[in-house]
Design a protein around this motif. Sequence first.
Motif, PDB file in Angstrom:
ATOM      1  N   ARG A  72      45.666 -42.636  -2.829  1.00 36.33           N
ATOM      2  CA  ARG A  72      45.998 -42.244  -1.451  1.00 36.33           C
ATOM      3  C   ARG A  72      45.570 -40.820  -1.152  1.00 36.33           C
ATOM      4  O   ARG A  72      45.018 -40.541  -0.090  1.00 36.33           O
ATOM      5  N   THR A  73      45.789 -39.896  -2.101  1.00 33.32           N
ATOM      6  CA  THR A  73      45.553 -38.469  -1.841  1.00 33.32           C
ATOM      7  C   THR A  73      44.189 -37.990  -2.314  1.00 33.32           C
ATOM      8  O   THR A  73      43.715 -36.954  -1.859  1.00 33.32           O
ATOM      9  N   GLY A  74      43.582 -38.709  -3.260  1.00 27.98           N
ATOM     10  CA  GLY A  74      42.330 -38.238  -3.847  1.00 27.98           C
ATOM     11  C   GLY A  74      42.551 -37.173  -4.915  1.00 27.98           C
ATOM     12  O   GLY A  74      41.595 -36.668  -5.505  1.00 27.98           O
ATOM     13  N   VAL A  75      43.815 -36.819  -5.154  1.00 23.43           N
ATOM     14  CA  VAL A  75      44.128 -35.815  -6.172  1.00 23.43           C
ATOM     15  C   VAL A  75      44.450 -36.528  -7.485  1.00 23.43           C
ATOM     16  O   VAL A  75      45.381 -37.338  -7.541  1.00 23.43           O
ATOM     17  N   GLU A  76      43.667 -36.239  -8.522  1.00 23.15           N
ATOM     18  CA  GLU A  76      43.832 -36.930  -9.801  1.00 23.15           C
ATOM     19  C   GLU A  76      45.277 -36.844 -10.299  1.00 23.15           C
ATOM     20  O   GLU A  76      45.879 -35.778 -10.313  1.00 23.15           O
ATOM     21  N   ASN A  77      45.822 -38.008 -10.672  1.00 22.50           N
ATOM     22  CA  ASN A  77      47.216 -38.084 -11.083  1.00 22.50           C
ATOM     23  C   ASN A  77      47.317 -39.165 -12.151  1.00 22.50           C
ATOM     24  O   ASN A  77      47.521 -40.337 -11.846  1.00 22.50           O
ATOM     25  N   PRO A  78      47.124 -38.791 -13.433  1.00 23.31           N
ATOM     26  CA  PRO A  78      47.033 -39.807 -14.484  1.00 23.31           C
ATOM     27  C   PRO A  78      48.359 -40.545 -14.712  1.00 23.31           C
ATOM     28  O   PRO A  78      49.427 -40.044 -14.361  1.00 23.31           O
ATOM     29  N   MET A  79      48.259 -41.731 -15.293  1.00 24.70           N
ATOM     30  CA  MET A  79      49.461 -42.515 -15.609  1.00 24.70           C
ATOM     31  C   MET A  79      50.385 -41.734 -16.522  1.00 24.70           C
ATOM     32  O   MET A  79      51.581 -41.621 -16.280  1.00 24.70           O
ATOM     33  N   ASP A 113      56.635 -49.900  -4.863  1.00 24.80           N
ATOM     34  CA  ASP A 113      56.346 -50.819  -3.761  1.00 24.80           C
ATOM     35  C   ASP A 113      56.081 -50.052  -2.460  1.00 24.80           C
ATOM     36  O   ASP A 113      55.217 -50.441  -1.671  1.00 24.80           O
ATOM     37  N   VAL A 114      56.792 -48.961  -2.260  1.00 23.46           N
ATOM     38  CA  VAL A 114      56.559 -48.133  -1.067  1.00 23.46           C
ATOM     39  C   VAL A 114      55.163 -47.506  -1.120  1.00 23.46           C
ATOM     40  O   VAL A 114      54.453 -47.466  -0.111  1.00 23.46           O
ATOM     41  N   GLU A 115      54.762 -47.060  -2.327  1.00 21.43           N
ATOM     42  CA  GLU A 115      53.410 -46.484  -2.461  1.00 21.43           C
ATOM     43  C   GLU A 115      52.346 -47.518  -2.086  1.00 21.43           C
ATOM     44  O   GLU A 115      51.385 -47.213  -1.389  1.00 21.43           O
ATOM     45  N   TRP A 116      52.511 -48.748  -2.552  1.00 22.46           N
ATOM     46  CA  TRP A 116      51.552 -49.801  -2.208  1.00 22.46           C
ATOM     47  C   TRP A 116      51.581 -50.094  -0.712  1.00 22.46           C
ATOM     48  O   TRP A 116      50.547 -50.243  -0.077  1.00 22.46           O
ATOM     49  N   ARG A 117      52.797 -50.207  -0.182  1.00 20.37           N
ATOM     50  CA  ARG A 117      52.957 -50.568   1.231  1.00 20.37           C
ATOM     51  C   ARG A 117      52.275 -49.548   2.133  1.00 20.37           C
ATOM     52  O   ARG A 117      51.672 -49.905   3.146  1.00 20.37           O
ATOM     53  N   ASP A 118      52.357 -48.275   1.751  1.00 23.64           N
ATOM     54  CA  ASP A 118      51.837 -47.216   2.616  1.00 23.64           C
ATOM     55  C   ASP A 118      50.389 -46.859   2.330  1.00 23.64           C
ATOM     56  O   ASP A 118      49.836 -45.964   2.971  1.00 23.64           O
ATOM     57  N   LEU A 119      49.778 -47.532   1.350  1.00 27.45           N
ATOM     58  CA  LEU A 119      48.387 -47.194   1.012  1.00 27.45           C
ATOM     59  C   LEU A 119      47.451 -47.723   2.107  1.00 27.45           C
ATOM     60  O   LEU A 119      47.423 -48.921   2.369  1.00 27.45           O
ATOM     61  N   PRO A 120      46.682 -46.810   2.744  1.00 24.32           N
ATOM     62  CA  PRO A 120      45.762 -47.276   3.793  1.00 24.32           C
ATOM     63  C   PRO A 120      44.737 -48.253   3.210  1.00 24.32           C
ATOM     64  O   PRO A 120      44.352 -48.131   2.049  1.00 24.32           O
ATOM     65  N   ALA A 123      41.820 -47.013   1.138  1.00 27.06           N
ATOM     66  CA  ALA A 123      42.140 -46.322  -0.118  1.00 27.06           C
ATOM     67  C   ALA A 123      42.326 -47.283  -1.289  1.00 27.06           C
ATOM     68  O   ALA A 123      42.311 -46.867  -2.445  1.00 27.06           O
ATOM     69  N   TRP A 124      42.492 -48.581  -0.999  1.00 24.03           N
ATOM     70  CA  TRP A 124      42.640 -49.566  -2.078  1.00 24.03           C
ATOM     71  C   TRP A 124      41.399 -49.640  -2.959  1.00 24.03           C
ATOM     72  O   TRP A 124      41.455 -50.103  -4.088  1.00 24.03           O
ATOM     73  N   LEU A 125      40.256 -49.183  -2.415  1.00 29.43           N
ATOM     74  CA  LEU A 125      39.025 -49.240  -3.211  1.00 29.43           C
ATOM     75  C   LEU A 125      38.755 -47.933  -3.947  1.00 29.43           C
ATOM     76  O   LEU A 125      37.802 -47.840  -4.721  1.00 29.43           O
TER      77      LEU A 125
END
Length: 253
Positions: A72-79, A113-120, A123-125
């Motif tokens: 969503r943000t483009g800012v790297e955020n590893p697992m 689930d909220v993160e998925w719901r709000d993902l434009p 951005a899924w790609l």
Amino acid sequence: MPARTDNVTDPQLAASLLLMRRGQAVWARQLAELPDDRFDEPSLLPGWTRRHLVAHVGFNARAVARLVEWARTGVENPMYSSDTQRAEEIAFGATLPVEALRHLAAHAAVHLDVEWRDLPEAAWLHQVRTAQGRLVPATETVWMRTREVWIHAVDLRNGASVRDFPDVLHDLLLADLIKVWTRKRTATTPDIILAPTDRAETFSLLSEGGAAASEPLVIVGSAADVVGWGIGRSMRGVATASGGEPPRPPDWL
Ligand code: ZN
């Protein structure tokens, strides 16, 4: 509550999210049915009590949510920052009071689930990196979590079974087994043909060029039981082509 829906319009992705949410519901139900005083007992996973398992599934939701946030943000955020951090988190989580573990499981799942719901939709790609270091589109996070919730519900060892998975999940797991085994293949990995008796097709892991150096290992059984064997959870209902007991499968995840 405000009416909120997914941004997703792609029917295949919508179906993937639905399958994940069904699995999350199964996981949540099994956890709800587990009495507090049974958390110290072993899970199906070697060396892990149910406490470790519940902590892991909760922290996994947070880790997958970090990937969705990255998309969503483009800012790297590893697992996870490292394998050590992942292991320490689980070891710490296993010491939490049962009430805190239940809270972690529920809260982390809702947040994801909220993160998925709000993902434009676009951005899924966006590409994110799995814990194994592979770059994948954010759509893959849904499958990553799908495997976790359905299979770990079985690992909780209080009634969920691979045989109760929906047919579509058996099919997806058969294909995933071949995909991951192919990626992780080593010189000692045998050629394998998964031959579910209730499916028209077989699923094969064969050497380059298809010419097996030795007889491939053929695994016969219902799709559910072949999956149970392949993911290393069960030996029941499966046999080799000659009717013998199959060896342990190669490592999957
Ligand atoms: Zn897991």
